[in-house]
Design an enzyme around this catalytic site. Structure first.
Site, mmCIF file in Angstrom:
data_model
loop_
_atom_site.group_PDB
_atom_site.id
_atom_site.type_symbol
_atom_site.label_atom_id
_atom_site.label_comp_id
_atom_site.label_asym_id
_atom_site.label_seq_id
_atom_site.Cartn_x
_atom_site.Cartn_y
_atom_site.Cartn_z
ATOM 1 N N ARG A 58 0.839 -1.213 0.000
ATOM 2 C CA ARG A 58 0.000 0.000 0.000
ATOM 3 C C ARG A 58 0.867 1.254 0.000
ATOM 4 O O ARG A 58 0.471 2.307 -0.484
ATOM 5 C CB ARG A 58 -0.969 -0.013 1.201
ATOM 6 C CG ARG A 58 -1.843 1.222 1.297
ATOM 7 C CD ARG A 58 -3.120 0.995 2.107
ATOM 8 N NE ARG A 58 -2.875 0.376 3.384
ATOM 9 C CZ ARG A 58 -2.439 1.004 4.480
ATOM 10 N NH1 ARG A 58 -2.205 2.300 4.450
ATOM 11 N NH2 ARG A 58 -2.236 0.350 5.611
ATOM 12 N N TYR A 111 -15.150 14.157 -16.720
ATOM 13 C CA TYR A 111 -15.573 12.772 -16.528
ATOM 14 C C TYR A 111 -16.542 12.772 -15.329
ATOM 15 O O TYR A 111 -16.301 13.464 -14.332
ATOM 16 C CB TYR A 111 -14.363 11.871 -16.270
ATOM 17 C CG TYR A 111 -14.791 10.505 -15.821
ATOM 18 C CD1 TYR A 111 -15.510 9.685 -16.684
ATOM 19 C CD2 TYR A 111 -14.545 10.060 -14.527
ATOM 20 C CE1 TYR A 111 -15.959 8.445 -16.265
ATOM 21 C CE2 TYR A 111 -14.979 8.818 -14.113
ATOM 22 C CZ TYR A 111 -15.693 8.015 -14.984
ATOM 23 O OH TYR A 111 -16.134 6.800 -14.576
ATOM 24 N N ASP A 183 -6.323 16.391 -16.039
ATOM 25 C CA ASP A 183 -6.601 14.997 -16.402
ATOM 26 C C ASP A 183 -6.234 14.845 -17.881
ATOM 27 O O ASP A 183 -6.886 15.400 -18.762
ATOM 28 C CB ASP A 183 -8.091 14.705 -16.161
ATOM 29 C CG ASP A 183 -8.463 13.241 -16.440
ATOM 30 O OD1 ASP A 183 -7.765 12.593 -17.241
ATOM 31 O OD2 ASP A 183 -9.457 12.771 -15.869
ATOM 32 N N LYS A 208 -7.313 3.338 -19.439
ATOM 33 C CA LYS A 208 -7.590 3.669 -20.843
ATOM 34 C C LYS A 208 -6.341 3.411 -21.690
ATOM 35 O O LYS A 208 -5.919 2.288 -21.814
ATOM 36 C CB LYS A 208 -8.091 5.118 -20.918
ATOM 37 C CG LYS A 208 -9.206 5.439 -19.905
ATOM 38 C CD LYS A 208 -10.447 4.645 -20.201
ATOM 39 C CE LYS A 208 -11.636 4.861 -19.283
ATOM 40 N NZ LYS A 208 -11.490 5.232 -17.922
HETATM 41 C C1 LIG Z 1 -11.139 11.376 -18.552
HETATM 42 C C2 LIG Z 1 -11.341 10.343 -17.487
HETATM 43 N N1 LIG Z 1 -10.787 10.528 -16.278
HETATM 44 C C3 LIG Z 1 -10.932 9.631 -15.276
HETATM 45 C C4 LIG Z 1 -11.677 8.492 -15.455
HETATM 46 C C5 LIG Z 1 -11.832 7.517 -14.317
HETATM 47 O O1 LIG Z 1 -10.971 6.436 -14.518
HETATM 48 P P1 LIG Z 1 -11.191 4.989 -13.841
HETATM 49 O O2 LIG Z 1 -12.401 4.400 -14.457
HETATM 50 O O3 LIG Z 1 -9.919 4.281 -14.167
HETATM 51 O O4 LIG Z 1 -11.362 5.230 -12.373
HETATM 52 C C6 LIG Z 1 -12.268 8.237 -16.691
HETATM 53 C C7 LIG Z 1 -13.061 7.011 -16.899
HETATM 54 O O5 LIG Z 1 -13.738 6.829 -17.893
HETATM 55 C C8 LIG Z 1 -12.094 9.186 -17.735
HETATM 56 O O6 LIG Z 1 -12.652 9.016 -18.947
#
Ligand SMILES: Cc1ncc(COP(=O)(O)O)c(C=O)c1O
Length: 392
Positions: A58, A111, A183, A208
């Site tokens: 962790r 998101y 992000d 992704k």
């Molecule tokens: C732009 C973006 N940021 C963050 C996330 C969250 O990622 P996770 O599903 O790996 O928690 C997503 C998920 O689709 C996303 O498209």
């Protein structure tokens, strides 16, 4: 150990050479929650060192260290942390930087998990968020007249590929000593490097493109050493720890990111152009198309335009749902950025979570689909999509 300056594609394979042990080309999986100390002195050192890779998983793990090192290098950052999901990375970054009474400036479109974190969870602890239109840099300037602890950005955004002028907003935030988190999931560090445009932290859903095979969930945060140490202290108590097996899969996926992104950038542009010409399509939102309202900005802050596009059909909700279900290659599944082309009917995805007004406000119309282009031959994808559209 390699000391030559490397292109990103080579860094994906060699940046972690310094961490190699033994003669195997692939790392062993440190399949252990905890690590044995040689003696009392080293145990005490392990227990007190931040981000020690061999103390307790962790707190860190040798494979987390490899992944973090590569992503930090690609983003032009000093250090990184690996988390169990993209939301693990975003919640660690935000919770690590704010305290009760703080204010966050964020985009109207993020998101959905990020929007919920900002508008609901953080609000319960007295942290407020102001959401501004991301395409309007002046809206950020106005919002920043009131002090803010953090600016949260995401570009391109889900599901419609709108952009934020990252350089301009970072400069505005820094005039007010406000930290910026970006992000960078949709672009990947191969197509866009927010740290070079002024970001303090970059977060990824490694689920992704970085992982790239739809077989794991993971997240990454990169930034300077001091900030990453601060966030590590948050992460170890939040506990979004990536398992060593998934870290190994992520590392393996990342080795091929260079060729995947090159191919996906090219295929997505070809698909976007072909869709734009079909009479059943109302519009295609893809930053690489000249028709994208922010194409000029995309060309200045992105090197490639990624694999995701928003497509609006000349159809109602039912017609759009039939089109999605009729496709043979594009699979109807959430997520994006992997080897398989995925499609989602945006209104169907969010109808249970958002009111009709909120759907309208975020631009999620009944005929909007999000396409994430994978590694199939673009001609096959275009044939599949055109066949589906012909029947709409
Ligand atoms: C732009 C973006 N940021 C963050 C996330 C969250 O990622 P996770 O599903 O790996 O928690 C997503 C998920 O689709 C996303 O498209």
């Amino acid at each position: 150990m390699n000391t030559m300056p490397l292109h990103p594609e080579s860094s994906l394979l060699h940046e972690d050479d310094a961490l190699h042990e033994g003669d195997s080309l692939t790392p062993a999986i440190p399949w252990s929650a905890t690590f044995r100390a040689a003696d009392a002195q080293s145990f005490s050192r392990m227990a007190s060192q931040k981000r020690h890779p061999r103390y307790y998983t962790r707190y860190g793990n040798p494979l987390h260290e490899r992944v973090a090192r590569i992503v930090a290098r690609l983003e032009g950052a000093q250090a990184g942390l690996v988390t169990a999901s993209g939301m693990g990375a975003i919640s660690t970054a935000l919770l690590g930087l704010v305290r009760t009474g703080d204010r966050i400036v964020a985009q109207r479109n993020h998101y959905m998990g990020t929007t919920l974190l900002l508008s609901e969870l953080l609000a319960r602890f007295g942290v407020t968020a102001e959401f501004v239109e991301q395409t309007d840099t002046d809206a950020f300037a106005r919002a920043l007249r009131t002090p803010a602890a953090v600016v949260m950005l995401e570009s391109p955004t889900n599901p419609d590929c709108s952009l934020t002028d990252l350089g301009a907003v970072c400069a505005l935030a820094h005039q007010h000593q406000t930290r910026v988190i970006v992000d960078n999931t949709f672009a990947t560090p191969l197509n866009q490097q927010p740290m070079q445009l002024g970001a303090d932290l970059v977060v990824h859903s490694a689920t992704k493109y970085l992982g790239g095979h739809h077989d794991l969930t993971a997240g990454v945060i990169v930034g300077d050493d001091a900030l990453i140490d601060t966030l590590w202290s948050t992460q170890i108590v939040l506990g979004a720890t990536l398992s060593p097996m998934d870290a190994w899969l992520l590392l393996r996926g990342m080795r091929t990111l260079g060729v995947r992104i090159e191919r996906i950038n090219a295929s997505a542009l070809a698909v976007a152009r072909a869709l734009q010409q079909h009479p059943a399509v109302a519009s295609v939102s893809y930053p690489g198309l000249e028709s994208h309202p922010q194409h000029a900005l995309a060309r200045t802050q992105m090197r490639g335009f990624g694999g995701v596009m928003g497509v609006r059909l000349k159809a109602d909700y039912a017609g759009t749902a039939r089109f999605v279900a009729s496709l043979k290659l594009a699979r109807q599944a959430v997520s994006l950025g992997g080897v398989d082309t995925l499609i989602v009917h945006a209104a169907a995805m969010w109808a249970g979570t958002l009111s009709d007004e909120a759907l309208q406000a975020t631009g999620i119309e009944p005929s909007l689909v999000r396409l994430s282009i994978g590694l199939e031959h673009p001609d096959d994808l275009i044939a599949d999509l055109h066949r589906g559209l012909d029947a709409v």
